[in-house]
Write a protein that holds these residues in place. Structure first.
Motif, PDB file in Angstrom:
ATOM      1  N   THR A 224      12.472  54.035  86.108  1.00  0.00           N
ATOM      2  CA  THR A 224      11.717  52.894  85.565  1.00  0.00           C
ATOM      3  C   THR A 224      10.560  53.371  84.693  1.00  0.00           C
ATOM      4  O   THR A 224       9.742  52.572  84.249  1.00  0.00           O
ATOM      5  N   SER A 225      10.506  54.677  84.442  1.00  0.00           N
ATOM      6  CA  SER A 225       9.472  55.231  83.578  1.00  0.00           C
ATOM      7  C   SER A 225      10.025  55.383  82.172  1.00  0.00           C
ATOM      8  O   SER A 225      11.151  55.851  81.992  1.00  0.00           O
ATOM      9  N   SER A 226       9.229  54.983  81.183  1.00  0.00           N
ATOM     10  CA  SER A 226       9.709  55.086  79.795  1.00  0.00           C
ATOM     11  C   SER A 226       9.933  56.546  79.396  1.00  0.00           C
ATOM     12  O   SER A 226      10.706  56.842  78.493  1.00  0.00           O
ATOM     13  N   THR A 227       9.273  57.494  80.090  1.00  0.00           N
ATOM     14  CA  THR A 227       9.521  58.934  79.893  1.00  0.00           C
ATOM     15  C   THR A 227      10.381  59.438  81.049  1.00  0.00           C
ATOM     16  O   THR A 227       9.958  59.389  82.212  1.00  0.00           O
ATOM     17  N   TYR A 228      11.575  59.878  80.711  1.00  0.00           N
ATOM     18  CA  TYR A 228      12.533  60.280  81.758  1.00  0.00           C
ATOM     19  C   TYR A 228      12.872  61.764  81.588  1.00  0.00           C
ATOM     20  O   TYR A 228      13.473  62.174  80.595  1.00  0.00           O
ATOM     21  N   ASP A 229      12.465  62.592  82.564  1.00  0.00           N
ATOM     22  CA  ASP A 229      12.717  64.040  82.534  1.00  0.00           C
ATOM     23  C   ASP A 229      13.770  64.408  83.590  1.00  0.00           C
ATOM     24  O   ASP A 229      13.697  63.919  84.739  1.00  0.00           O
ATOM     25  N   PHE A 230      14.716  65.244  83.201  1.00  0.00           N
ATOM     26  CA  PHE A 230      15.723  65.724  84.164  1.00  0.00           C
ATOM     27  C   PHE A 230      16.283  67.064  83.676  1.00  0.00           C
ATOM     28  O   PHE A 230      16.089  67.464  82.526  1.00  0.00           O
ATOM     29  N   THR A 231      17.043  67.748  84.554  1.00  0.00           N
ATOM     30  CA  THR A 231      17.648  69.051  84.234  1.00  0.00           C
ATOM     31  C   THR A 231      19.080  68.847  83.750  1.00  0.00           C
ATOM     32  O   THR A 231      19.856  68.120  84.362  1.00  0.00           O
ATOM     33  N   ALA A 232      19.410  69.486  82.638  1.00  0.00           N
ATOM     34  CA  ALA A 232      20.746  69.334  82.060  1.00  0.00           C
ATOM     35  C   ALA A 232      21.757  70.105  82.890  1.00  0.00           C
ATOM     36  O   ALA A 232      21.680  71.338  83.005  1.00  0.00           O
TER      37      ALA A 232
END
Length: 322
Positions: A60-68
């Motif tokens: 729900t955060s406009s900035t979405y960080d994750f590991t590829a």
């Protein structure tokens, strides 16, 4: 022999829903275990809701960080921005407001301020600053707004005049708030007596002190007559005083009203106690005053009939002495 390997690369895609809702940065090809940083930026009039993948919410955060670690196809969801429009009456009892609520971006807001009885609308203010002087205030919704509809207690102008002007004076006129008490007092000058109060030719009181509740502008007339005179009123145009009474040689008739009586022939009938006409003649008034010689009439009680354009004022009783 050499076995050659390369770091695995993943394709990260994302789309805006709806397309006009905003734009996305950070998509592209990423090596295994590298960090992906997606940013969803809403366009004007939209706000970010969430990220979904295959219909499932993932952030729900406009900035979405994750590991590829695999190819991914995400959706940044936006909705049309909604604004809350509130308004209050000042004072609360001054009136009521319609048109408040939630409005989508760029939709038209129509606020209407309706004063309660005894109040009148002044203006709309926001943060103490005037934004409109119209009770109906239309504007485009582009942000939350909190407005104030300002009202004041209605004020009425109470005026009064003496008739005739030299007959007396009046106190108590002026501006009065709604439902306040007005106290008018008509004080006759020497040689005059108070007759009545009229409003648009209608009698409203026969007391010198006239009290009423202010609910509208009013223009009253305090009518006076000469002491020992005969006061008469026609249907809707003229009033008159006949004086002095008793009289000896001259009978004065003073006219006033809605229309000028100058240059209009006036017929005077004088009747004795048995109804016989003892004097009949035409006269003309100058500046509203007519002098009728009566030295040729014997002493006694007589009825005076004044007619203007064949309209009679009625018969007034006059005593002639010698």
């Amino acid at each position: 022999l050499v076995a050659n390997f390369v770091v695995q690369s993943y394709t990260i895609t994302a789309m805006a829903n709806p397309v006009e809702g905003g734009y996305i940065s950070g998509t592209g090809n990423y090596n295994h275990n590298s960090t992906v940083n997606l940013v969803a930026t809403p366009n004007t009039g939209y706000e970010f809701v969430n990220w979904t993948e295959g219909g499932t919410e993932v952030s729900t955060s406009s900035t979405y960080d994750f590991t590829a670690t695999a190819d991914r196809n995400l959706v940044a969801n936006f909705v049309v921005q909604s604004y809350t429009i509130t308004a209050m009456a000042n004072p609360v009892e001054g009136g009521y407001i319609s048109g408040t609520g939630n409005y989508n971006h760029n939709s038209t807001v129509n606020l209407v301020a309706t004063p309660n009885t005894g109040y009148e609308f002044v203006n709309w203010t926001e943060g103490g600053t005037e934004v409109s002087t119209s009770s109906t205030y239309d504007f485009t919704a582009t942000a939350d707004r909190n407005l104030v509809a300002n009202f004041v207690v209605q004020s009425y102008t109470i005026t009064a005049t003496a008739n005739p002007v030299e007959g007396g004076y009046i106190s108590g006129t002026g501006n009065y708030n709604h439902n306040s008490t007005v106290n008018l007092v008509a004080t006759p000058n020497t040689g005059y007596e108070f007759v009545n109060w009229t409003d648009s030719e209608n009698e409203v009181s026969t007391n010198e002190a006239f009290s009423f509740t202010a609910t509208t502008d009013r223009n009253l007339v305090a009518n006076f007559s000469l002491i020992n005179s005969v006061f008469m009123v026609s249907s809707d145009k003229f009033k008159l005083n006949i004086y002095p009474n008793p009289t000896k040689d001259i009978l004065n008739i003073n006219f006033w009203g809605k229309e000028t009586i100058n240059s209009i022939p006036i017929k005077i009938y004088v009747y004795n106690s048995v109804g016989k006409v003892v004097k009949e003649n035409y006269y003309y008034s100058y500046e509203g005053v007519l002098e009728v010689p009566i030295s040729d009439i014997p002493p006694g009680i007589y009825l005076i009939d004044v007619q203007v354009n064949n309209i009679s004022f009625g018969k007034g009783r006059v005593m002639i002495i010698k």
